[in-house]
Design a protein around this motif. Structure first.
Motif, PDB file in Angstrom:
ATOM      1  N   ALA A 187       0.829  -1.210   0.000  1.00  0.00           N
ATOM      2  CA  ALA A 187       0.000   0.000   0.000  1.00  0.00           C
ATOM      3  C   ALA A 187       0.864   1.260   0.000  1.00  0.00           C
ATOM      4  O   ALA A 187       0.632   2.197  -0.781  1.00  0.00           O
ATOM      5  CB  ALA A 187      -0.930  -0.009   1.208  1.00  0.00           C
ATOM      6  N   LYS A 188       1.865   1.294   0.867  1.00  0.00           N
ATOM      7  CA  LYS A 188       2.711   2.488   0.965  1.00  0.00           C
ATOM      8  C   LYS A 188       3.571   2.658  -0.286  1.00  0.00           C
ATOM      9  O   LYS A 188       3.835   3.784  -0.728  1.00  0.00           O
ATOM     10  CB  LYS A 188       3.586   2.409   2.202  1.00  0.00           C
ATOM     11  N   HIS A 189       3.991   1.547  -0.879  1.00  0.00           N
ATOM     12  CA  HIS A 189       4.823   1.633  -2.083  1.00  0.00           C
ATOM     13  C   HIS A 189       4.015   2.161  -3.274  1.00  0.00           C
ATOM     14  O   HIS A 189       4.517   2.985  -4.044  1.00  0.00           O
ATOM     15  CB  HIS A 189       5.398   0.257  -2.425  1.00  0.00           C
ATOM     16  N   ILE A 190       2.769   1.718  -3.404  1.00  0.00           N
ATOM     17  CA  ILE A 190       1.948   2.110  -4.547  1.00  0.00           C
ATOM     18  C   ILE A 190       1.450   3.549  -4.403  1.00  0.00           C
ATOM     19  O   ILE A 190       1.473   4.334  -5.364  1.00  0.00           O
ATOM     20  CB  ILE A 190       0.742   1.159  -4.716  1.00  0.00           C
ATOM     21  N   SER A 191       0.985   3.918  -3.218  1.00  0.00           N
ATOM     22  CA  SER A 191       0.317   5.219  -3.048  1.00  0.00           C
ATOM     23  C   SER A 191       1.076   6.227  -2.200  1.00  0.00           C
ATOM     24  O   SER A 191       0.680   7.395  -2.136  1.00  0.00           O
ATOM     25  CB  SER A 191      -1.073   5.007  -2.429  1.00  0.00           C
ATOM     26  N   GLY A 192       2.096   5.784  -1.506  1.00  0.00           N
ATOM     27  CA  GLY A 192       2.814   6.709  -0.640  1.00  0.00           C
ATOM     28  C   GLY A 192       2.269   6.751   0.766  1.00  0.00           C
ATOM     29  O   GLY A 192       2.946   7.166   1.702  1.00  0.00           O
ATOM     30  N   SER A 193       1.013   6.309   0.915  1.00  0.00           N
ATOM     31  CA  SER A 193       0.397   6.252   2.248  1.00  0.00           C
ATOM     32  C   SER A 193      -0.676   5.168   2.242  1.00  0.00           C
ATOM     33  O   SER A 193      -1.238   4.830   1.198  1.00  0.00           O
ATOM     34  CB  SER A 193      -0.239   7.585   2.623  1.00  0.00           C
ATOM     35  N   ILE A 194      -0.938   4.636   3.410  1.00  0.00           N
ATOM     36  CA  ILE A 194      -1.977   3.607   3.530  1.00  0.00           C
ATOM     37  C   ILE A 194      -3.339   4.214   3.227  1.00  0.00           C
ATOM     38  O   ILE A 194      -4.171   3.596   2.541  1.00  0.00           O
ATOM     39  CB  ILE A 194      -1.949   2.986   4.945  1.00  0.00           C
ATOM     40  N   GLU A 195      -3.563   5.437   3.695  1.00  0.00           N
ATOM     41  CA  GLU A 195      -4.853   6.102   3.468  1.00  0.00           C
ATOM     42  C   GLU A 195      -5.093   6.336   1.968  1.00  0.00           C
ATOM     43  O   GLU A 195      -6.206   6.136   1.468  1.00  0.00           O
ATOM     44  CB  GLU A 195      -4.886   7.433   4.206  1.00  0.00           C
ATOM     45  N   GLY A 196      -4.041   6.746   1.268  1.00  0.00           N
ATOM     46  CA  GLY A 196      -4.176   6.970  -0.166  1.00  0.00           C
ATOM     47  C   GLY A 196      -4.475   5.682  -0.911  1.00  0.00           C
ATOM     48  O   GLY A 196      -5.260   5.671  -1.875  1.00  0.00           O
TER      49      GLY A 196
END
Length: 423
Positions: free
Chosen positions: A126-135
């Motif tokens: 999640a963090k790798h794809i969007s930069g943040s879990i929320e994103g």
């Protein structure tokens, strides 16, 4: 191009499911433990069995199907993912012991996500794809809506419990079928084990095993008093999920004798998800068979046309039409042909001129286009010469009447002249 193909897939699937809604929830009591149940024919989208399939349940780790979809579509499998402190701190439940500042390939994380159901892998993706879990969660919910999963809401990428993290058996089918269209996804979920190579933080390889007993299990289970192996012939994988609140959940994809099915079990127990799936798939494979309702290039009929280079156009079905049916349903299927109200040339070969609709007990099962077999040009009929040539018999009658009229007139003049001469 990828988005275009996605939209085409969604259109066809949603269109198909609008018409293929005959189900058999009340026809057979399979005595299932799961509270949310669905069995679908993968190819026609026909509901073969359902129980509370649109009721909301917690999905647990079946959530990771959506996480994987986004990772495959938006990520590069050779990317190196650096694990940060947030991923390590938030990890709970099943994991592969990712370490702070560890660098690991995205493809290794995907295998961990779908085989070992690793929660830390989900967070790292999640963090790798969007930069943040929320994103990333925003992307998950947007994709769910795009796929028609309108009764689904994600709060995290791994399925750990949250009261606002929910889905339905029907929505999970939509998401899972979409995922299974991807060759990489099919490969990941079919594996029983995988070896993650050493990383900058781990000197030894990590051998992980699937959480899906259908793929590796050597134990046996009690199926309504009959002891059977837990492995099911034809299972090609999908995804497990378990939390105290969600109970045991299982999505399965199976192939047998040319039939392809997806089953969804929500809120069962750890053995019940397997016995329920076993019963569901047995019911589907044993009671339904692919039946051809129409064949590609099957002749339909000749349609009369005006002002064309030919007086009629031959029509055929543009592709095969088949449907999963019970034996006692085959003879109850009725075909209804519908054509355009007005069919005028020019007509192109392959042009859609109508449709064939197939009904079972008044419910629409399938619909297929009827097309032209040939090109037909338009022939103008807007001048007197063309009209006379086209209606030659009328022209002949007019000529004959004219000749006879001239003959009678000449004869009358001749009689009058002779009468005057002798009077």
């Amino acid at each position: 191009m990828k988005r275009f193909c996605t939209n085409c897939f969604l259109f066809l699937m949603i269109f198909s499911m609008l018409f293929n809604s005959i189900s058999f929830a009340g026809d057979n009591n399979l005595n299932l433990k799961g509270e949310g149940v669905l069995l679908m024919d993968y190819d026609s989208n026909r509901i073969l069995y359902e129980k509370n399939s649109t009721k909301r349940f917690y999905p647990a780790s079946t959530t990771k199907v959506m996480t994987a979809i986004l990772a495959i579509e938006l990520g590069n499998m050779d990317d190196m993912v650096k694990i940060d402190e947030e991923v390590v701190k938030l990890t709970d439940g099943s994991h592969i012991a990712l370490d702070y500042n560890e660098e690991i390939r995205l493809e290794d994380l995907l295998n961990a996500l779908l085989i070992a159901s690793a929660n830390d892998a989900a967070l790292a993706i999640a963090k790798h794809i969007s930069g943040s879990i929320e994103g990333f969660v925003e992307l998950m919910n947007a994709k769910a809506k795009e796929l028609g999963a309108v009764n689904t809401n994600f709060v995290n990428p791994n399925g750990l419990h949250d009261d606002n993290h929910y889905t339905t058996a029907y929505d999970l089918y939509l998401i899972s079928k979409y995922a299974m269209e991807n060759k990489s996804f099919r490969t990941y979920v079919s594996k029983s084990e995988y070896t993650i190579p050493p990383t900058n933080k781990k000197t030894e390889a990590r051998l992980i095993h699937t959480t899906n007993k259908f793929l590796y299990g050597i134990e046996k289970m009690d199926l309504d008093g009959k002891i059977v192996p837990i492995r099911y012939n034809g299972i090609k994988g999908l995804k497990t999920g378990t939390t105290p609140e969600a109970g045991s959940c299982l999505i399965s994809y199976a192939q047998r004798d040319g039939k392809n099915m997806i089953s969804v079990i929500l809120k069962s127990d750890k053995i019940g998800v397997y016995t329920d799936t076993y019963k569901l798939l047995d019911y589907g494979f044993n009671n339904f068979n692919p039946t051809f309702l129409g064949r590609s290039n099957e002749f339909i009929e000749n349609l009369n046309i005006e002002n064309g280079s030919l007086p009629y156009v031959s029509t055929v079905l543009n592709r095969d039409v088949y449907y999963l049916l019970k034996d006692d349903e085959v003879n109850r299927v009725e075909k209804n042909l519908k054509f355009k109200d007005k069919i005028d040339p020019p007509i192109a070969k392959g042009e859609v001129l109508g449709s064939a609709e197939y009904y079972l007990d008044g419910s629409l099962l399938a619909k297929q286009d009827i097309v032209s077999t040939i090109d037909i040009k338009s022939v103008p009929r807007n001048n007197l010469v063309n009209l006379l040539l086209d209606k030659w018999y009328i022209s002949l009658i007019v000529v004959l009447i004219t000749i006879r009229g001239l003959f009678l007139l000449r004869k009358r003049k001749y009689v009058r002249s002779r009468y005057s001469k002798y009077s």
